[in-house]
Design a protein around this motif. Structure first.
Motif, PDB file in Angstrom:
ATOM      1  N   ILE A  20       0.688  -1.286   0.184  1.00  0.00           N
ATOM      2  CA  ILE A  20       0.060  -0.046   0.073  1.00  0.00           C
ATOM      3  C   ILE A  20       0.745   1.265   0.009  1.00  0.00           C
ATOM      4  CG2 ILE A  20      -1.842   1.235   1.395  1.00  0.00           C
ATOM      5  CD1 ILE A  20      -2.731  -1.378   2.513  1.00  0.00           C
ATOM      6  N   ALA A  21       1.924   1.309   0.936  1.00  0.00           N
ATOM      7  CA  ALA A  21       2.832   2.394   0.916  1.00  0.00           C
ATOM      8  C   ALA A  21       4.025   1.976   1.812  1.00  0.00           C
ATOM      9  CB  ALA A  21       1.932   3.597   1.855  1.00  0.00           C
ATOM     10  N   THR A  22       4.967   2.895   1.838  1.00  0.00           N
ATOM     11  CA  THR A  22       6.138   2.369   2.721  1.00  0.00           C
ATOM     12  C   THR A  22       6.319   3.154   3.925  1.00  0.00           C
ATOM     13  OG1 THR A  22       7.488   1.830   0.545  1.00  0.00           O
ATOM     14  CG2 THR A  22       8.851   2.350   2.733  1.00  0.00           C
ATOM     15  N   LEU A  23       6.024   2.683   5.033  1.00  0.00           N
ATOM     16  CA  LEU A  23       6.298   3.336   6.216  1.00  0.00           C
ATOM     17  C   LEU A  23       7.760   3.176   6.999  1.00  0.00           C
ATOM     18  CD1 LEU A  23       2.941   2.010   7.772  1.00  0.00           C
ATOM     19  CD2 LEU A  23       3.420   3.831   6.351  1.00  0.00           C
ATOM     20  N   LEU A  24       8.112   4.212   7.611  1.00  0.00           N
ATOM     21  CA  LEU A  24       9.432   4.192   8.356  1.00  0.00           C
ATOM     22  C   LEU A  24       9.003   4.037   9.948  1.00  0.00           C
ATOM     23  CD1 LEU A  24      12.436   4.099   8.921  1.00  0.00           C
ATOM     24  CD2 LEU A  24      12.255   6.617   8.521  1.00  0.00           C
ATOM     25  N   VAL A  25       9.358   3.000  10.551  1.00  0.00           N
ATOM     26  CA  VAL A  25       8.946   3.007  12.068  1.00  0.00           C
ATOM     27  C   VAL A  25      10.185   3.322  13.000  1.00  0.00           C
ATOM     28  CG1 VAL A  25       8.192   1.466  13.883  1.00  0.00           C
ATOM     29  CG2 VAL A  25       7.139   1.522  11.796  1.00  0.00           C
ATOM     30  N   VAL A  26      10.248   4.101  13.750  1.00  0.00           N
ATOM     31  CA  VAL A  26      11.479   4.574  14.540  1.00  0.00           C
ATOM     32  C   VAL A  26      11.146   4.418  15.978  1.00  0.00           C
ATOM     33  CG1 VAL A  26      13.401   6.493  14.670  1.00  0.00           C
ATOM     34  CG2 VAL A  26      12.196   6.345  12.673  1.00  0.00           C
ATOM     35  N   GLY A  79      -4.142  11.061  -0.376  1.00  0.00           N
ATOM     36  CA  GLY A  79      -4.370  10.354  -1.683  1.00  0.00           C
ATOM     37  C   GLY A  79      -3.460   9.014  -1.955  1.00  0.00           C
ATOM     38  N   ARG A  80      -2.962   8.706  -0.718  1.00  0.00           N
ATOM     39  CA  ARG A  80      -1.910   7.410  -0.788  1.00  0.00           C
ATOM     40  C   ARG A  80      -2.620   6.251  -0.065  1.00  0.00           C
ATOM     41  NH1 ARG A  80       3.212   7.959  -2.366  1.00  0.00           N
ATOM     42  NH2 ARG A  80       2.999   5.824  -2.446  1.00  0.00           N
ATOM     43  N   GLY A  81      -2.093   5.223  -0.137  1.00  0.00           N
ATOM     44  CA  GLY A  81      -2.329   4.038   0.711  1.00  0.00           C
ATOM     45  C   GLY A  81      -3.957   3.656   0.529  1.00  0.00           C
ATOM     46  N   ALA A  82      -4.591   3.755   1.563  1.00  0.00           N
ATOM     47  CA  ALA A  82      -5.860   3.375   1.571  1.00  0.00           C
ATOM     48  C   ALA A  82      -6.857   3.772   0.595  1.00  0.00           C
ATOM     49  CB  ALA A  82      -6.592   3.613   2.992  1.00  0.00           C
ATOM     50  N   ALA A  83      -6.153   5.168  -0.115  1.00  0.00           N
ATOM     51  CA  ALA A  83      -7.031   5.646  -0.974  1.00  0.00           C
ATOM     52  C   ALA A  83      -7.004   4.803  -2.278  1.00  0.00           C
ATOM     53  CB  ALA A  83      -6.486   7.060  -1.578  1.00  0.00           C
ATOM     54  N   THR A  84      -6.175   3.898  -2.323  1.00  0.00           N
ATOM     55  CA  THR A  84      -5.953   3.230  -3.654  1.00  0.00           C
ATOM     56  C   THR A  84      -7.174   2.146  -3.781  1.00  0.00           C
ATOM     57  OG1 THR A  84      -4.782   1.325  -2.482  1.00  0.00           O
ATOM     58  CG2 THR A  84      -3.483   3.149  -3.789  1.00  0.00           C
ATOM     59  N   SER A  85      -7.726   1.796  -2.471  1.00  0.00           N
ATOM     60  CA  SER A  85      -8.908   1.006  -2.582  1.00  0.00           C
ATOM     61  C   SER A  85     -10.249   1.688  -2.130  1.00  0.00           C
ATOM     62  CB  SER A  85      -8.784  -0.358  -1.716  1.00  0.00           C
ATOM     63  OG  SER A  85      -8.520   0.341  -0.353  1.00  0.00           O
TER      64      SER A  85
END
Length: 286
Positions: free
Chosen positions: A41-47, A160-166
């Motif tokens: 869906i998208a790329t996340l950075l977890v810090v 407009g990214r991620g969940a917006a694709t569905s």
């Protein structure tokens, strides 16, 4: 190479340090190596400097369809950000080398990437400080990964990214290029300019501007703003401070005199309203 985390294991909600049932100490290479989805869906950075927290979040977020990168200190977070350009950053406040506030400050100097703070510091002053640096949301520990997932999805959908694709994105009424006083607001490119000079707004700041000026003069309750932009209702008075901080940030960027606002007015005890401009002032440009 960036650490790309992956797992097929589901886990119960993470309720804070030591509450996950997972080991409290682990190396930074504690991610397993199952294959990633072909089209995340998208790329996340977890810090986060706690390995248990990273592992629980990685498991949950990858199961939700995200590609997840991990960093355990502020310097590594900045290096990974520049290398990978993630779509959203989940950022702990208490970090080695560079704390989360310093990381946020550096990211905001160059990027509008959405940032969600995680912190055991639940004092109002700490939350306001994080939001005032330009974070999009702030989730105190202990927290539920399900709630974090919901907030991530809300922010990505809004931009407009991620969940917006569905889920088809509903364009606001009057979408296009609008004039608000001496400002030109391009809702398609999500840009604001004054006399040809662009005013840098984060995704959340622009969404707030768009919401307030969708119906000029209408009073928008703070609770409605919180639900529409952040995706959750206020559970306590402190939650509404998120809205106040962002209105103050927006005024600081758009108002000639933020102490005497002309564009965004406070309706005491209720919420905020955009100034009702004269006929033709808020209209499609060109």
């Amino acid at each position: 190479m960036p650490r790309v985390a992956s797992s097929t294991r589901d886990d119960s909600d993470f309720q804070g340090s030591g509450g996950s049932g997972l080991p409290s100490r682990s190396s930074s290479s504690d991610q397993v190596s199952d294959p990633q989805p072909a089209e995340p869906i998208a790329t996340l950075l977890v810090v986060d400097d706690e390995a248990a927290v990273r592992r629980v979040l990685v498991m949950r977020l990858q199961l939700a369809g995200y590609r997840v990168l991990c960093a355990e200190d502020g310097e590594e977070a900045l290096a990974l950000f520049h290398q990978e350009q993630p779509d959203l950053v989940v950022l702990d406040v208490m970090l080695p080398k560079l704390d989360g506030f310093a990381v946020c400050r550096r990211l905001r100097a160059e990027s509008c990437v959405p940032i969600i703070f995680l912190s055991a510091l639940d004092a109002i002053a700490e939350r306001v400080a994080g939001l005032d640096l330009g974070a999009d949301d702030y989730l105190p520990k202990p927290f539920s990964p399900k709630e974090l997932e919901a907030r991530i999805a809300t922010i990505l959908r809004r931009m407009g990214r991620g969940a917006a694709t569905s889920e088809p994105r509903e364009l606001p009424t009057g979408s296009g290029v609008l004039r608000v006083g001496d400002l030109v607001v391009d809702t398609n490119r999500r840009q604001v300019t004054r006399e040809g000079q662009r005013i840098a707004l984060t995704y959340t700041e622009f969404s707030l501007l768009e919401l307030l000026f969708r119906e000029p003069g209408r009073v928008v309750p703070r609770a409605e703003i919180l639900e529409q932009l952040w995706g959750y209702p206020p559970r306590r008075a402190a939650d509404l401070r998120v809205v106040d901080v962002y209105v103050a940030r927006l005024r600081g960027k758009l108002e000639p005199d933020p102490r005497n606002p002309e564009l965004i007015l406070t309706v005491r005890g209720t919420g905020y309203a955009s100034q009702r401009m004269g006929e033709g002032t808020l209209a499609a440009a060109g």
